[in-house]
Design an enzyme around this catalytic site. Structure first.
Site, PDB file in Angstrom:
ATOM      1  CE  LYS A 106       3.305 -34.964   8.275  1.00  0.00           C
ATOM      2  NZ  LYS A 106       2.112 -35.214   7.441  1.00  0.00           N
ATOM      3  CB  SER A 107       3.431 -29.931   3.461  1.00  0.00           C
ATOM      4  OG  SER A 107       2.405 -30.217   4.358  1.00  0.00           O
ATOM      5  NE  ARG A 157       2.035 -29.767  -1.397  1.00  0.00           N
ATOM      6  CZ  ARG A 157       1.389 -30.335  -0.362  1.00  0.00           C
ATOM      7  NH1 ARG A 157       2.069 -31.040   0.544  1.00  0.00           N
ATOM      8  NH2 ARG A 157       0.083 -30.223  -0.238  1.00  0.00           N
ATOM      9  NE  ARG A 195      -6.414 -39.717   7.496  1.00  0.00           N
ATOM     10  CZ  ARG A 195      -5.416 -38.862   7.404  1.00  0.00           C
ATOM     11  NH1 ARG A 195      -4.165 -39.299   7.463  1.00  0.00           N
ATOM     12  NH2 ARG A 195      -5.645 -37.577   7.243  1.00  0.00           N
ATOM     13  CB  SER A 207      -8.905 -30.851   2.220  1.00  0.00           C
ATOM     14  OG  SER A 207      -7.891 -31.768   1.866  1.00  0.00           O
ATOM     15  CD  GLN A 221      -3.787 -34.773   3.016  1.00  0.00           C
ATOM     16  OE1 GLN A 221      -4.770 -35.508   3.022  1.00  0.00           O
ATOM     17  NE2 GLN A 221      -2.804 -34.906   3.888  1.00  0.00           N
ATOM     18  CG  ASP A 236      -1.343 -31.085  10.279  1.00  0.00           C
ATOM     19  OD1 ASP A 236      -2.469 -31.616  10.214  1.00  0.00           O
ATOM     20  OD2 ASP A 236      -0.548 -31.053   9.321  1.00  0.00           O
ATOM     21  CE  LYS A 261      -6.474 -32.916   9.365  1.00  0.00           C
ATOM     22  NZ  LYS A 261      -6.060 -32.629   7.999  1.00  0.00           N
ATOM     23  NE  ARG A 315       0.866 -33.402  12.667  1.00  0.00           N
ATOM     24  CZ  ARG A 315       2.087 -33.102  12.222  1.00  0.00           C
ATOM     25  NH1 ARG A 315       3.028 -32.750  13.053  1.00  0.00           N
ATOM     26  NH2 ARG A 315       2.355 -33.134  10.923  1.00  0.00           N
TER      27      ARG A 315
END
Ligand code: S3P
Length: 415
Positions: free
Chosen positions: A5-6, A10, A106, A150, A152, A298, A325, A370
């Site tokens: 996913k990451s 990108r 969030r 983090s 992100q 995760d 999360k 998840r």
């Protein structure tokens, strides 16, 4: 197991800003990555696919994005909204980003604070989405000491740094996933890492490339735990991303006694990849070393299921990030485990779980993909059926999860 996913996020972001056409295989066709695709389409980027994991992105160059006509909807995706904040803050045009009910709760102050130090102008709803970004700002490079571990936040600042005057550098309190650094280099943008300070110079350009995205170790984790706890299992997962900043789940499960063999280790497009053979094994509770937390961030929902099946107590500390999360993953898991008769106690920064029997019952997913998948794995060991409410969100990161589990002998169905 579907693509990372990451890396899928990108691929779209860097491919869109590159010169030339980027192609990738193994792209994750989950809702989160598709939100990033849609956002760039909304900004005038031509993207073909994804189809059977293949995607092609016609890059528009660093300054080629067009103003979106509408609000950009990031759905459930924290990665999309946080990384895009860094890319949109230096653009010539204004933009607004929002997301679903979960994303709107969030924290975004963690990205708007460093971006403001760089000169960005961003309005939020008391630190939460929607984010309204004022275009036409000239950003300047900063050094930023990140208050939390983090990837992100790190990525957001680095991406803004590509547009900033001078150098942007970051130090993180603990190592987090480094896909941004690796992939920017793969797109021809120099990123340095010296004495744990990560930096880049503004004003560079990205060049299109081709990528082979490995299977997501975070999705593989459900199968690692499933095969460990379901007696008589012997399963091999192919082409799994083994980036050391992501592989904490293997270390933790191995410390618990799991039987995981790492086979056929190789490098694909600058990322380590391997096949993982996992066979069932008795698990034992452990104190999870805190330095492994960001490397398995995760995977904790499903690791808590492993802990519930282990002999003795598992203790997690230093994991307060889990509370922000897609849901508060400490509370979501503790509530569900208690419903299933497991002795689990949430703490401020972690959880204590006493291994034992798992009962049957109905648990909430708290709209978190998840959490839903983790409780489905608990069903392999439970005394009766487990019903997970609102589990459609599994499509966020793993659209074919149920089919794949059932092809291995699982008995998962919709009610
Ligand atoms: C991600 C970073 C992590 C992770 C998320 C994806 C990324 O978030 O939980 O699923 O792609 O950079 P944090 O940076 O909030 O830890």
């Amino acid at each position: 197991v579907p693509g990372d996913k990451s890396m899928s996020h990108r691929t779209v972001m860097f491919g869109a800003l590159a010169e030339g056409t980027t192609t990738a295989t193994g792209f994750l066709e989950g809702q989160d990555a598709l939100c990033t695709v849609q956002a760039f389409r909304d900004m005038g980027v031509v993207i073909r696919g994804p189809k059977q994991g293949r995607i092609e992105i016609d890059g528009v160059g660093m300054h080629g994005l067009k103003a979106p006509e509408n609000v950009l909807d990031m759905g459930n995706s924290g990665t999309s909204i946080r990384l895009l904040s860094g890319l949109l803050a230096p653009q010539a045009f204004d933009s607004v980003m929002t997301g679903d009910f979960s994303l709107q709760k969030r924290p975004m102050g963690r990205v708007t604070t460093p971006l403001a130090l760089m000169g960005a102008v961003i309005d939020s709803e008391e630190g939460k989405p929607p984010l309204a970004i004022k275009g036409g700002q000239r950003l300047k490079g900063i050094h930023y000491e990140m208050p939390m571990a983090s990837a992100q936040v790190k990525s957001c600042v680095l991406l803004a740094g590509m547009y900033a005057e001078g150098r942007t550098s970051i130090s993180e309190p603990a190592t987090t996933r480094d896909h941004t650094e690796r992939m920017l280099r793969g797109f021809g943008y120099a990123v340095e890492c010296e004495n744990d300070v990560i930096s880049l110079q503004g004003g560079g350009a990205l060049k299109a490339t081709s990528l082979d995205i490995p299977a997501d170790i975070s999705s593989a984790a459900f199968f690692l735990v499933a095969a460990s706890i379901a007696e008589g299992s012997d399963l091999t997962l192919e082409h799994v991303g083994m980036n050391p900043t992501r592989a904490g789940v293997i270390t933790i499960l191995t410390l618990m006694g799991a039987d995981i063999e790492v086979l056929n280790e190789r490098e694909v497009g600058g990322e380590p990849v391997a096949d993982l053979r996992v066979r069932s094994a008795p698990l034992t509770g452990i104190e999870i070393p805190e330095d492994l937390v960001p490397l398995a961030i995760d995977e904790f929902p499903v690791l808590f299921i492993a802990a519930a099946c282990a002999e003795g107590e598992t203790v997690l500390t230093g994991a307060e990030e889990l509370r922000v999360k897609e849901s508060d993953r400490i509370q979501s898991m503790a509530d569900g485990l208690v419903t299933l008769g497991v002795n689990a106690v949430a703490t401020d920064d972690g959880i204590r779980i006493q291994g034992g029997e798992i009962g049957s019952g109905e648990v909430e997913s708290f709209d978190d993909h998840r959490i839903a998948m983790a409780f489905s794995i608990a069903g392999l060991k439970a005394s009766g059926p487990i019903t997970i409410k609102e589990a459609n969100n599994v499509a966020t990161s793993f659209p074919n999860f149920i089919e794949l589990m059932n092809s291995l002998g699982g008995n998962f169905y919709e009610v």
